[in-house]
Write an enzyme that holds these catalytic residues in place. Structure first.
Site, PDB file in Angstrom:
ATOM      1  N   TYR A  70      50.341  51.717  39.153  1.00 29.89           N
ATOM      2  CA  TYR A  70      49.939  51.069  40.394  1.00 29.89           C
ATOM      3  C   TYR A  70      49.631  52.092  41.491  1.00 29.89           C
ATOM      4  CZ  TYR A  70      50.986  46.138  39.386  1.00 29.89           C
ATOM      5  OH  TYR A  70      50.975  44.861  38.917  1.00 29.89           O
TER       6      TYR A  70
ATOM      7  N   LYS B 140      56.865  51.598  26.164  1.00 28.64           N
ATOM      8  CA  LYS B 140      55.888  51.719  25.084  1.00 28.64           C
ATOM      9  C   LYS B 140      56.025  53.144  24.562  1.00 28.64           C
ATOM     10  CE  LYS B 140      52.511  50.104  22.583  1.00 28.64           C
ATOM     11  NZ  LYS B 140      52.717  49.036  21.577  1.00 28.64           N
TER      12      LYS B 140
ATOM     13  N   ASP C  68      55.378  45.141  23.773  1.00 27.60           N
ATOM     14  CA  ASP C  68      54.736  44.080  22.984  1.00 27.60           C
ATOM     15  C   ASP C  68      55.789  43.278  22.234  1.00 27.60           C
ATOM     16  OD1 ASP C  68      55.231  46.408  21.553  1.00 27.60           O
ATOM     17  OD2 ASP C  68      53.425  46.286  20.319  1.00 27.60           O
TER      18      ASP C  68
ATOM     19  N   ASP D 226      55.533  43.623  35.931  1.00 28.89           N
ATOM     20  CA  ASP D 226      54.607  42.627  36.467  1.00 28.89           C
ATOM     21  C   ASP D 226      54.278  41.598  35.389  1.00 28.89           C
ATOM     22  OD1 ASP D 226      52.674  41.435  38.214  1.00 28.89           O
ATOM     23  OD2 ASP D 226      51.112  42.464  37.076  1.00 28.89           O
TER      24      ASP D 226
ATOM     25  N   ASP E  50      55.925  37.290  34.802  1.00 22.75           N
ATOM     26  CA  ASP E  50      55.176  36.031  34.708  1.00 22.75           C
ATOM     27  C   ASP E  50      55.586  35.275  33.449  1.00 22.75           C
ATOM     28  OD1 ASP E  50      53.733  36.685  37.026  1.00 22.75           O
ATOM     29  OD2 ASP E  50      51.875  35.848  36.207  1.00 22.75           O
TER      30      ASP E  50
HETATM   31  C1  IPM Z   1      53.335  40.464  41.722  1.00 28.38           C
HETATM   32  C2  IPM Z   1      51.859  40.371  41.940  1.00 28.38           C
HETATM   33  C3  IPM Z   1      51.382  41.683  42.570  1.00 28.38           C
HETATM   34  C4  IPM Z   1      51.673  42.805  41.595  1.00 28.38           C
HETATM   35  C5  IPM Z   1      49.894  41.699  43.009  1.00 28.38           C
HETATM   36  C6  IPM Z   1      49.555  40.550  43.921  1.00 28.38           C
HETATM   37  C7  IPM Z   1      49.522  43.005  43.641  1.00 28.38           C
HETATM   38  O1  IPM Z   1      51.221  40.098  40.744  1.00 28.38           O
HETATM   39  O2  IPM Z   1      54.077  40.680  42.709  1.00 28.38           O
HETATM   40  O3  IPM Z   1      53.783  40.320  40.589  1.00 28.38           O
HETATM   41  O4  IPM Z   1      50.877  43.057  40.687  1.00 28.38           O
HETATM   42  O5  IPM Z   1      52.725  43.425  41.734  1.00 28.38           O
HETATM   43 MG    MG Z   2      52.537  39.656  39.115  1.00 24.74          MG
END
Ligand code: IPM
Ligand code: MG
Length: 372
Positions: A141, A198, A230, A254, A258
């Site tokens: 990042y 990884k 993975d 990240d 999710d």
């Molecule tokens: C998160 C989001 C952010 C990230 C984006 C919006 C920059 O996806 O906080 O998970 O990738 O960290």
């Molecule tokens: Mg995110």
């Protein structure tokens, strides 16, 4: 004067103002009950700041955040600003706040609320209660990035043309401090730590693993597990309840957070805390994005934002009773059957019968009414 906290509220874009507004209301209500005073000031960041000031993170927003006790953030971004060049995209606001406030430790707890067992897309989710500790100010990042025109060719003679690149870099100090956070949280929880990397391919990952192995003897009670990212995504689906604390890099955290959000029902439920060194201001935000497709319709689930207030009170401001009051109110409200659309979609017919479909404001009102 009682306990007073300077809170910077950054609603942002899309559903951000709706969910952050809900969080602020819950904060004010719980503060009144528990006798502390949040002094809340609102600032712009993201797309709305681009519209107003031409930049995603105005200096006054960053300075206010740096001078605050804590920041409550909604979400930023949306298709309106997608064509803007990289340095001025709305997401730069979040990245700039993380970097400018030195928030290197991102905590993303994912718990399957008992009341929502039928909302998980997994057939047999078990007791999911895990914590992702994501490194937040390093890695790909924030590594060197760019593009250049190349004269090289592919094997078949096609010109490569322009080459774009991002770089993953991690220092020993950055890895060590986040791994220690992981070990410390594991000690306070079920004493299991999974390092996700990884290491079969990446040099930086091998470095993480080596440092983890060097630190492990200092935490002899912690059971270590090492998983490739993975494989980990597969294991999170097949045996989610066996995870306790997962520690990982910025990018992998990240992605996995999710996934963790979805298996516990909805990304609309998961809060996060971003912390720096002790004593520095923290930032609290839902893990979900700005969801422009449902913005302004009061359909958004405010629970992730409301639980971000809970994390702020528990982990950062030391208002543990008030934090527990919020957790309890959220559980009770869900048990009563209140569901925003995102958590009313799965489930079998039997359980659907007691579902009360509510909008963002109604969910918030119910949670406030259930505060004890
Ligand atoms: C998160 C989001 C952010 C990230 C984006 C919006 C920059 O996806 O906080 O998970 O990738 O960290
Ligand atoms: Mg995110």
């Amino acid at each position: 004067m009682g306990r007073t906290y300077n809170i910077v509220s950054i609603p942002g874009d899309g559903i951000g103002p709706e969910t952050n507004g809900a969080a602020v209301r819950v904060l004010e209500a719980v503060a009144e009950k528990y006798g502390f005073e949040p002094r809340i000031t609102e600032y712009k960041a993201g797309g709305c700041a681009i519209d107003a000031f031409g930049v995603p993170l105005p200096g006054e927003t960053l300075h206010a955040a740096q001078d605050s006790d804590a920041v409550l953030l909604g979400a930023v971004g949306g298709p309106r600003w997608d064509m803007i060049e990289a340095e001025r995209r709305p997401e730069q606001a979040i990245l700039g706040l993380r970097q400018g406030m030195h928030l290197y430790a991102n905590l993303r707890p994912a718990t399957l609320q008992k009341e929502l067992g039928d909302v998980s897309p997994l057939k047999d989710p078990g007791d999911i209660d895990l914590l992702i500790v994501r490194e937040l100010t390093g890695g790909i990042y924030f590594g060197k990035q760019g593009s250049y025109k190349s004269s090289e060719k592919l094997f078949d003679g096609t010109r490569k043309g322009v080459i774009a690149f991002d770089t993953e870099t991690y220092s020993e100090a950055e890895i060590t401090r986040i791994l220690r956070r992981g070990f410390e949280f594991a000690m306070k929880r079920r004493k299991k730590l999974t390092l996700v990397d990884k290491a079969n391919v990446l040099n930086t990952s091998r470095f993480w693993r080596k440092i983890a192995q060097d630190l492990a003897p200092e935490y002899p009670e912690v059971e270590m597990e090492y998983l490739y990212v993975d494989n980990c995504s597969m294991q999170l689906v097949s045996r989610p309840s066996t995870f306790d604390v997962i520690v990982t890099s910025n990018m992998f955290g990240d992605i996995l957070s999710d996934l963790a959000g979805q298996i516990t029902g909805s990304v609309g439920l998961l809060p996060s805390a971003s912390l720096g060194n002790p004593g520095m201001p923290g930032l609290f935000e839902p893990i979900h994005g700005s969801a422009p497709d449902i913005a302004g319709q009061k359909k958004a689930n405010p629970i992730a934002s409301i639980l971000s207030v809970q994390l702020m009170l528990k982990l950062h401001l030391g208002e543990k009773d008030a934090a527990e009051s919020i957790s309890q109110a959220v559980r009770k409200t869900l048990a009563e059957g209140a569901r925003t659309p995102d958590i009313a979609v799965h489930g079998d017919e039997g359980s659907k019968s007691k579902i009360i479909l509510v909008n963002t404001d109604e969910m918030t009102d119910r949670i406030i009414a259930n505060l004890e």
